[in-house]
Structures are given as C-alpha cells and as structure tokens.
Write an enzyme that holds these catalytic residues in place. Structure first.
Site, PDB file in Angstrom:
ATOM      1  CB  SER A  47      -0.919  -0.063   1.201  1.00 40.62           C
ATOM      2  OG  SER A  47      -1.849   0.967   1.104  1.00 40.62           O
ATOM      3  CG  HIS A 102      -4.873  -0.574   0.488  1.00 44.80           C
ATOM      4  ND1 HIS A 102      -4.529  -0.238   1.759  1.00 44.80           N
ATOM      5  CD2 HIS A 102      -5.115  -1.908   0.510  1.00 44.80           C
ATOM      6  CE1 HIS A 102      -4.554  -1.317   2.523  1.00 44.80           C
ATOM      7  NE2 HIS A 102      -4.900  -2.345   1.778  1.00 44.80           N
ATOM      8  CG  ASP A 158      -5.237  -5.330   3.860  1.00 46.95           C
ATOM      9  OD1 ASP A 158      -5.631  -6.434   4.251  1.00 46.95           O
ATOM     10  OD2 ASP A 158      -5.482  -4.856   2.747  1.00 46.95           O
TER      11      ASP A 158
END
Lengths: 124, 1058
Positions: free
Chosen positions: B21, B48, B140
């Site tokens: 990300s 993301h 995440d």
C-alpha cells in the site's frame, strides 16, 4: 512560292549569333528577294552598323539572345528609327522582357511560312 | 482410468500474493529487482486503490520487471512467470488457479483487499501459496498471512534494510502475528521465493521428496518428537504424519536445510529452532472456534455458570490476554451472546481483550475478517453474528459491544481484577518457563474466587496445581481454588520477587568470605541473646524466623500459611496488627508494651512488641523486623492477676470513661465513612457512564480513523503513481524542450487571445521576440516578415478549425517562409489556440526559380538545336546533298549533346571533344594519330559549332586524307595540337590540324558546305580565324579562336542571362 518577291529589294538586317541558323535565314530571305544586311552576331556589331547607315535598313530580324546578351538595345534603336523588326527566339514568351513582348516574334526553329507571315505586314 | 490420467491436473503454479500500500511502489520496485528471471512462479499484486481512479500500476510495474505484466481479469488462469495486478475498484480472489474478480457493492469500500486475496489464495493453493507483505500504512495482510501460514504456505514481510518500507505498519503487523517465515528486505525476497518455487517443483506430488523414504522419515519423526517432548514437554506423536512432516518441511525450507537428518541435527543444537517448530506445529488455533470441541466444552461448562445467580445489575468480567487479532475474543463473545439470548435478565458483560501489539489490536478492534478465517463458523452463527460485505465479514455490533480492546502486557502491567473467566489460549507457548511461572499466579490473582481459566490445548498450569483445579482436563479448563487464600493477593510483582533473598536457605548457601569470624560470632550472639524475632513483608507474610519464636507463634488450623497474624498466638494478634499498621503506614519503629501472651502451659508472659522497618532500596520490597521482647519472667494466671489487680481500682473508672468517648468518636467516624462511601459510589456510577460514552466515542473515532487510514493509503498509492507519471511527464517535457531548442522550424503557440504561449528559438528570425514575451499578444510584436492579413488568418483558423497555409517574404531579403496556421486542440478537441509554423522555404523558392530558368534554357537550346538541324537539313538536303552526310552531321551534333549533358559547369574539354570525334570516324590516338594540347574548357555555346567544324575535318580526312582506310599506300598521319596564348590580355586558342603522308592525287580539302562550316561558321560564331589548305602532303587547318578570359567567366556569362 508565294514569298517570291515579297521582300524584293528590301534591305533586311539579320542579327543572329549562330552561323548555321543565320545562313539558313539569310538564304530564305534572299530567296524572297531581300537584300540581306549581315548577318551580325553581336549587339555591338548591330548597333555599330545601324549608326553607320541607318536609312538603308527596311526590316530587321533580331535573335533575342546573342551569345548570352539580349538584343533589346538593338530593338530600341530600330524602334526609335521606326524600322519594323521581328524577334526570333528559342525561348518561350515569358523569357522575353515584358516591354518587348508586343513586337512580332517568331519561334525557332523558324518555319518559312510563319516567318513571311510575320514579315508581310512590314513590307507595306 | 484413461479419462482421469488425461485430465490430470497440470502441475500447480506457485502463486505469490504481494500486498502493498502506501510506499508500496518503491518496495515493489525493490522486490522485482531482486527477482531472478524465470522464477517459475506467478506474482499477483494487490494494493489499496482508489475505486474512482483508473490505476496505472501495471504500467509502472512493467518498468520494474522483465516478466510480462497484465491487469488481472476475471477467469484468467494464472500462469508461471507472469505478473498480475489488481485493477481499480475490484476485489480479487482465486478459485482453482483462476483469478476471480468481483465488484465491491456500491458505497462499501473494502479496506482489506490483501487479506481477502491472501486468504482465498491460501484456500486455493495451500502449500503452493506464498504471501508477501510490503510497505503499507495499516494492518491489512496480517490476517491473510495467518491464513496462508495455516494452510502450509510461505509467508514474508518487508523489513528495513536502510531504505526500508516507507510505512512499516503493515509488515510490522504481519510480523507481530508471529507467523511470518521470513522478515526480509524487499530485494532479498525474490531469491527466497524462487528457491521456494524450486523446492515445490522438486517435490513429487504426494510424496515428501526431500524427507527421504517414508520409512526413514518415520524414524526421524520419532526422533523429532522425542526432542520436542524433552524440550517443550509436548508429545506430538498423535499428530497426523502428513501435517507433521509438512510443517517440518516448511521449517527446513526456512532454515535452508536440505535433508531431514541435517534438520534433526539442527534441532539438537538449536533450542530456538525447537521452539519455532513447536509453534509452527501449533498454528491454526487462533481462528474462530478452532478447536471447536474446546469451545463447545467452554460453552457448556463455563459460560452458563458465569451467569448463575447474576441479575441485570451484575457484571460478568472476562479477560482475554494476548488476544492478537481478536478471533478468540470474538469466539468467546459469540458464545456469551448466545447464552445471553437465552436469559431474561442479562447482566452486563465486559470482555477485556488485551495485547501488547497495537497493530494487532487495531485489526481486532475493526472486527472485519476475510471469509477464509470463518470456515469453522457455522452458517447460523455467520448470519447471526456477522455482516457480510465486500468479500469480508464484519463482526456484529452487539458482539463487538461486549469487547473492550486495550494495549496491555500480561507481564509488565498490573493485571485486571475480579475476573470471572480468563481465556488465554496459545500465549503461554510463546513464553519461557519462568515467565509462565509468573503469569499463572497473575491469572489466579485476576480471577475471582472460583473464576475460570481457559488455556490452549498444549498449555497447562504447570507447578501451580495448588491454585487451580482442573474442570475439564482435555480442553484445559481450570477453576481457581476457592479455599486457597494463600495468593489471594497480587504476587508482588514479578521483577521484585525474583532477585530477593527470600529465605534462610539462600543466606546459608552464600559462600563465606574472609570476615566469617566476626559474622559467626555476631550470629551466635544474635541467636543466643537477642529477643526472638521474625521478618515479614508489609502484608505480614513471614520471610524469616529467628530461633525460639514458638512462644509467640503457632501453626494455625487449615491450609499452611506464613501469614504472621494467623500464626500469632492468642492475645498477640490484636496488638500485633496495630503495631504493624503503624510501622507500615508511617514507616517508623512502632512499639507496644505490656502485651500479654498465653503459652501452651497456660502461663502468661508480658512482652513488648517492636516492629522496625528494615532499610530497603528502591524497588525492593519493604520488610519489617518484628521483635518479641519479654518483660519479666512468665507468670501463672494467678500471679498475673495479682500483679494487675494492684493498680486496677483507680484506673478502672478512668478506663471506662475513655472507652465511652472512644465509642462515640468511632460512631461518628463510621457515619462519615458511610456518607463518603455513598458519594464515592455515585461518582463511580457517573464515571462508569462517562466511561461508556467515551468508549462509544472512541469507537466512532476508531472507525473514522480506519477510514482516514485507508483513504490515506489510497492517497499514498495514488501519489506514488502520480509521482511516477510526473517523472514520465518530465521526461516527455524534456524531450519536447530539446525538440524546441534543436528544431530550426520557427513555431509559435498562441492561445485564443493571440497571446504567446511558447515558441521555439527559431522564431527570433521571424519576430523580434524575447523569452519574456510569453503571454504578450503576438500583435504587439513587430515581424521581420511581411504578414498581411495575419490576424485575419488566425481568426479564420479559429472559425473553421482548418489549417491554413500561405507564403511570406521577408522585406528586402531573399528569405521566403511558408506560414502554416493550425488549430491547437486540447484533449477534448476544443480549439484553444493556434500553432503558427514558419518554414524557411528560401532555398526551395530559389530552387524553383532556378528550375524555371533551366527549363527555359533547355527549351531555348532545344529550339536552337532544331533550328541548326533545320539549317543543316536545308543546306545539306536542300542542295541535293546525300542523306548520309546529313545523318553524319546530325550524329556529330548528337555526340556534342552527349558531351554537353555530361559537362560540368557547362564546360566541355577540348581534348575529349577531339577524341570523341575521331573515335566516331574509327580513328584513335596511337599509331598514326596524335593529339596534344593543354586542357581547354570550351563553353557549351562554342562547342557545337566547333564540333561541327571538327566533324567536317575528320570526315574529309577519312574520305580523302590521312584517315583514309584501306588505301594500300596509306602512310597517312594526323597530328592535332593546340596551345593557349594570351595576347593583349585576351586568351586565344591556337589549334593545328595537320595531316601528312597523303598523296596529292587522292587528298583534297573539304569542300562546299563542309568548308563553309570550317571557315565561315567558326569565323562568324566564334570570332575565329581559320586557315584551311592543302599542304605538301595533306590537309592542314589552323584555327585561332578567342577564349573567354577564365572558364568561370564564361560560366558567369551564362548565369547572367538568367
């Protein structure tokens, strides 16, 4: 020939730098009865001649290009004297100076018919 | 059978899921830098992304790697040595080796796409899956890593290597789960992954290749089990062979050990590796209701009892230390909620979930899990307790409301108290034996009497059997012993306990030094002549007894204890308590005299109690010396009462009086105390409600923080992409700039107000323009060109949208430009301005003019030539000449034309002309022909006539002269020689044509037209002088002809005609 005697007795000045062409032209003119003056191969020769004996010329045939020199100076003198003349040239019309485009003109190679057709009005 | 072999599964492709990300681009670049060519695995990149934006990630990634990169599409079979990139606004999953793409439901944004893909990958690929967590700003990937690891896949996370992850939070969370096989810099991952893929390929399907033959493997397995049993006390003999060996194999990969034997050797030498293997073997218990039987047992045996006898105003408190990412917490919360659904009066339930890892807590607090982690959750529970959305499941709010997550260390921080159930599964296995020994008493402290302890399958309370009674041995459910008041206190925290000399044992074992004599004497004096004493802690626990304390202390009935007050003999306790309190409270020596204690024999002893704080430093526990100093001898009861009676009468009245006063004061104090208590209670309630409000606010904040974090992630990703795009733009801009600088084409960009946007430097030739003129209207500038109607032209371009072209001259100069006006369109094809291009066509114009002249000249020459042909025809044929001589003359003319066409600078070399002519007549330089002369250039004008003359001479020589062929007496010779002289400043060519050896009878000079051409044509046209005559033995011809001053001058004459 119809031209026979068309120019009889007329004194015709021939200004042409190439001998062969001049020779052929002269022959044609003489055949029509003309008295050929010349041929002369340069502008200076032609002007000198005109200065010497002006009244003797009745008609003139002028090659436009004489060894790279334009014969306009000769034309000027002739016009001034009122001597009718025609240009012969291998160039197209646009190669002729605008001021001289109105004078009668024969294109090389000369055809006798065209030549005499152009000369005819000058004999009158 | 045939069918099945035909449909044999293709060799599975190892698939690496890459999660990144914020800061991920750099990490991905590093990752692919370290990736060898043809790694025999497929990479799937999940990041993301902002759903509203087209992602350029695949283009950017393609720059980093030679592997083909494509945007993942639904149903695509994943192939080795390819890279797949998650498209924007999509959720990626994988089924049977094919990518599956779903659109998140509108308005719901999935914040954990990496978890979702990783867990799908784990389900689909098992051991052929690898998960890589790169730079990123939230948690995440941690759950995904868990899923992959649990299915036997390989897991990696990025660590700093000097460049490091820009946002380490995501990989750190993954590492904190304890399930990451390799924590590596991004560059180092590729090689490991390739090795991983290779090891999978070597392995024959079904067989455990590198582990040797099954028989040998079984033997070594026994050995490994033995090592594990010895070191961690857990017997893995009951484990499934396949699972066991798979985990062992994974550890071998991680340790890069090739054979099972070598690994066993490693285990023997490296206790840490044993621990790692142990934990790997135990993975899979952190999921929801993993170990379903244990949870069922908990639900049956424990949960109902927690609620027994509790009304709506009571509180059930549950503590889950080491909760990690929260699956265990929510599992218990679901059980609790299920039980609460059956109750009419529901007590308040608080589940305190603690962990030291903030990131894991954040994951837990969010309560959102990918589907793969829910496979032990029954469909009923899924519908009741989870909200499905966007590929993951959110724990229902009424379950989440039960749970309070907070950062807390079991070992460092003070524990919770009055807890009904402590559930601590699979935390202890990560702790060393001595830490475990600290933690179990802490749990005991935290629990209420009769509270429950729920441990992992492989954990136990160890040596603390006295604190807990097993309720369900198999599933490790324990109950705090009600009667054990020994440790009904917080064991004084950990660090303090350890270093302290607790008992005489330790004192005795200390080696004696040089001063032993004095010590020995002193200790003997102390033993023999000092009053009996004990050393106690501030809680009254005895840590040291002196000799002869039996008179004051006795063993109490019940559980053995070291509590001084329990041990004290009757009569001593009351005073001892007050003296102790005084000493502890004020930290000073407290005394109480006249205390009477009754011995076993019924005799009384009066004594003075002295409690003296022992000096202590810093964090050491405060200790107190309690002295029992006898006053006088022991007395019988009678003697004592006699002695007391002596001064009793006078004092009694006064004592009673004092007692009354004291009671009254006590009463008022009690009242004050109760009022204060009431106030405290109400403020406590206020605090509780404030706390609840704060908690809900906190949750809202957490949720918005989540959103902000994910938004930030997206922004970071977008930013990274923009950055890369900006670089590309910079490059393009640089290219354009260089094009501008280097182009000679004058170009101006005008906007719709005719203001100058930009221009190339060449424009300065057209306009008086300076760099500062950007933004000025073009009409303000003076042009060097005549540009009539320029502004109207621009207007026309705006009006029609069609480009315009016109030419323009530069006043007083030969320069000519073609001016091209084209509309400037923006990306939407709207005309925003005009691009004016000035193309310098000066040379083109000149060339055109020149061409016109050349055409005219050609015309002139052609006509002249025709006129000459006409003349020749006239003369040759007209006078009865032969066709042959006509054509011969034409040929001569033709040859000259050939020479002219090759002529450079309109010049023809004389020698060449002569040779060509002779050659045409079959004569060549040599035996009887000589040509001699300097190079002379003849202009095109002259050469024609000259050539004809030469032709005539040569023709004559062939017919009658020196070149006559076939004549038996032919001794003819031809010499052609020329010189150039300068006479009176003009150059003249002197050429002699001399034939010899020609007899008088046969030889003759050219005649007729031939002669005319030689003599007259040369004379007339070329101003030459010729002399042609027949000499003594042949024709001689002398030609003297003026030349142009310089060849160049001749050329310039031709030029001037134009």
């Amino acid at each position: 020939m119809a031209q026979n005697g068309l120019l009889s007795g007329r004194r015709v000045l021939v200004v042409e730098d190439d001998f062969l062409i001049a020779e052929a032209l002269c022959a044609s003119l003489e055949f029509a009865g003309a008295v050929v003056v010349g041929p002369l191969g340069s502008v200076s020769d032609a002007i000198r001649l005109l200065r010497q004996d002006d009244p003797a010329i009745d008609i003139a045939v002028l090659d436009v290009d004489l060894h790279g020199e334009k014969s306009y100076a000769v034309a000027d003198v002739l016009a001034e004297r009122g001597v009718p003349f025609l240009f012969t040239t291998g160039y197209n019309v646009d190669a002729v100076d605008v001021a001289y485009r109105d004078y009668p003109r024969c294109e090389k190679p000369l055809s006798e018919r065209a030549l005499f057709a152009a000369l005819q009005p000058m004999t009158g | 059978m045939d069918l099945s072999t035909q449909h044999d599964q293709p060799r599975p492709v190892p698939i690496v899921g890459i999660g990144a990300s914020a800061g991920g681009l750099e990490a991905i670049e590093g990752f692919f830098r370290g990736m060898p060519a043809d790694p025999d695995l497929a990479c799937v990149i999940v990041t993301h992304l902002n759903p509203q934006r087209e992602s350029l990630l695949h283009q950017i990634v393609a720059r980093y790697t030679s592997l083909p990169v494509e945007v993942a599409a639904d149903g695509v079979q994943v192939e080795a040595n390819r890279v797949y990139v998650l498209p924007a606004d999509a959720l990626l999953s994988i089924v049977n080796g094919r990518l599956a793409i779903s659109r998140p439901s509108a308005g719901r944004r999935e914040r954990h796409p990496i978890d979702i893909f990783f867990s799908a990958l784990a389900l689909d690929r098992g051991e052929f899956a690898a998960g890589v967590v790169l730079s990123g700003g939230d948690g995440d990937g941690a759950l995904g890593i868990k899923a992959i690891k649990e299915r036997g896949g390989l897991t990696m996370a990025q660590v700093a290597d000097g460049y490091g992850p820009q946002h380490p939070s995501m990989p750190d969370t993954a590492i904190a789960t304890g399930l990451v096989d390799f924590a590596l810099p991004a560059e180092a991952m590729g090689a490991r992954l390739a090795a991983f893929a290779r090891s999978l390929l070597v392995e024959a399907p079904g067989e455990v290749g590198p582990l040797g033959t099954p028989a040998a493997a079984a033997g070594l397995r026994q050995e490994i089990c033995g090592i594990l049993r010895n070191q961690v006390g857990h017997d893995f003999n009951g484990y499934k062979d396949k699972t066991f060996l798979r985990r062992v194999h994974r550890r071998m990969q991680v340790q890069q050990v090739d054979t099972l034997e070598a690994y066993v050797e490693r285990l023997r030498q490296d206790p840490q590796e044993v621990g790692a293997l142990f934990r790997d073997l135990l993975i899979n218990v952190t999921n929801f209701f993993r170990d379903a039987e244990a949870f069922a047992c908990l639900a049956e045996l424990v949960i109902p009892r927690l609620f027994e006898g509790r009304g709506a105003d009571a509180t059930v408190r549950i503590w889950v230390p080491g909760c990690s990412t929260g699956e265990e917490v929510y599992s218990i919360a679901i059980l609790v909620r299920e039980h609460m659904d059956t109750l009419s009066a529901r007590p308040l339930v608080q589940i305190f979930a603690t962990d030291i890892d903030d990131h894991a807590l954040a994951v837990a607090r969010a309560g959102r899990y990918p589907e793969a982690l829910l496979d032990s959750v029954s469909p009923e529970r899924r519908t009741r307790f989870f909200e499905s959305g966007g590929g993951s499941y959110l724990v229902a709010k009424d379950v989440r409301d039960l749970c309070v997550f907070s950062p807390h260390s079991v070992i460092r921080d003070p524990p919770f108290s009055r807890i009904d159930l402590v559930s601590c599964r699979n935390l202890l296995i990560y702790l060393g034996a001595d830490t475990q020994a600290q933690v179990i008493p802490i749990f005991h402290y935290a629990l209420q009497r009769g509270g429950y302890l729920f441990l992992g399958t492989s954990e136990n309370v160890g040596q603390f059997g006295e604190l807990f009674t097993p309720i369900e041995k198999k599933h490790r459910i324990f109950r705090s012993r009600e009667n054990s008041h020994v440790a009904r206190r917080l064991p004084l925290v950990l660090k303090g306990l350890r270093g302290q000399p607790v008992s005489g044992d330790q004192a005795r074992t200390q080696p004696r030094s040089g001063a032993t004599w004095r010590q020995a004497i002193e200790s003997q004096v102390l033993e023999r002549f000092s009053p009996p004493h004990v050393v106690v802690t501030r809680d009254g626990d005895v840590v040291h007894y002196s000799a002869r304390t039996g008179k004051y202390l006795e063993a109490a009935a019940g559980v053995p204890t070291r509590q001084l007050l329990t041990l004290a003999r009757k009569g001593l306790r009351f005073d001892l308590r007050s003296v102790m309190r005084e000493a502890v409270e004020f930290n000073r020596t407290a005394t109480c005299s006249g205390v009477v204690v009754e011995g076993d024999d019924g005799r009384l002893q009066t004594l003075t109690l002295i409690v003296d704080p022992l000096p202590h430093h810093g964090e050491e526990e405060a200790l107190y010396l309690v002295l029992f100093a006898d006053v006088g001898p022991t007395l019988s009861r009678e003697e004592a009462s006699d002695r007391a009676g002596a001064n009793r009468d006078g004092a009694t009245v006064q004592l009673e009086h004092e007692l009354r006063d004291t009671r009254e004061r006590l009463q008022s104090l009690i009242e004050e105390y109760e009022t204060a208590l009431e106030e405290l209670k109400s403020s406590n309630e206020e605090l509780v409600s404030v706390n609840e409000e704060l908690q809900s606010t906190n949750e809202e904040l957490e949720a918005s923080k989540e959103e902000l974090v994910s938004l930030n992630e997206e922004l970071q990703t977008v930013n990274g992409e923009l950055h890369a795009k900006l670089e590309a733009l910079d490059r393009a801009n640089g290219d354009l700039q260089n094009l501008f600088e280097s182009t000679a084409v004058a170009t101006i960009f005008l906007d719709c107000h005719l203001a100058i946007r930009s221009f190339t430097p060449a424009v300065t030739r057209v306009f008086n323009i300076l760099p500062g003129d950007r933004g000025r209207p073009i009409t303000d500038l003076s042009a060097r060109l005549d540009l009539p109607g320029f502004v109207q032209d621009i207007a026309a371009v705006f009006a029609t949208g069609q480009p315009l072209e016109r030419s323009a001259g530069q006043a007083g100069q030969a320069a000519h430009y073609m001016v091209r006006l084209a509309p400037y369109r923006d990306l939407q094809q709207v005309i925003e301005g005009v691009v004016v291009t000035f193309i310098d066509v000066t040379s083109l114009t000149q060339a055109e003019a020149q061409q016109r002249v050349l055409v005219a000249e050609l015309q002139h020459r052609t006509r002249n030539l025709l006129a000459i042909v006409q003349a020749i025809a006239h003369r040759t044929l007209g006078r009865g000449g032969s066709l042959e001589s006509f054509t011969a003359r034409l040929s001569a003319l033709g040859r000259v034309q050939g020479l002219i066409s090759h002529a450079t600078d309109e010049q023809v070399d004389l020698a060449e002309l002569v040779r060509l002519e002779l050659q045409a007549h079959g004569a060549a330089e040599g035996r009887n022909v000589a040509i001699d002369g300097p190079p002379v250039a003849l202009t095109v004008e002259r050469v024609q006539t000259f050539a004809l003359a030469l032709h005539e001479l040569a023709t004559n020589a062939v017919k009658h002269g020196a070149l006559r062929a076939g004549a038996p007496d032919s001794v003819g010779r031809l010499d052609i020689a020329w010189t150039v002289e300068t006479i009176d400043g003009s150059r003249r060519l002197l050429l002699d044509w001399r034939e010899s050896g020609v007899s008088i009878e046969t030889g003759e000079t050219p005649r007729g037209y031939g002669r005319e051409l030689i003599e007259r044509a040369l004379t007339f046209t070329l101003k030459a002088q010729t002399r042609l005559e027949f000499g003594s033995d042949g024709v001689t011809c002398h030609i003297e002809m003026p030349l142009a001053m310089r060849p160049s001058e001749d050329a310039s004459v031709t030029g001037a005609q134009q």
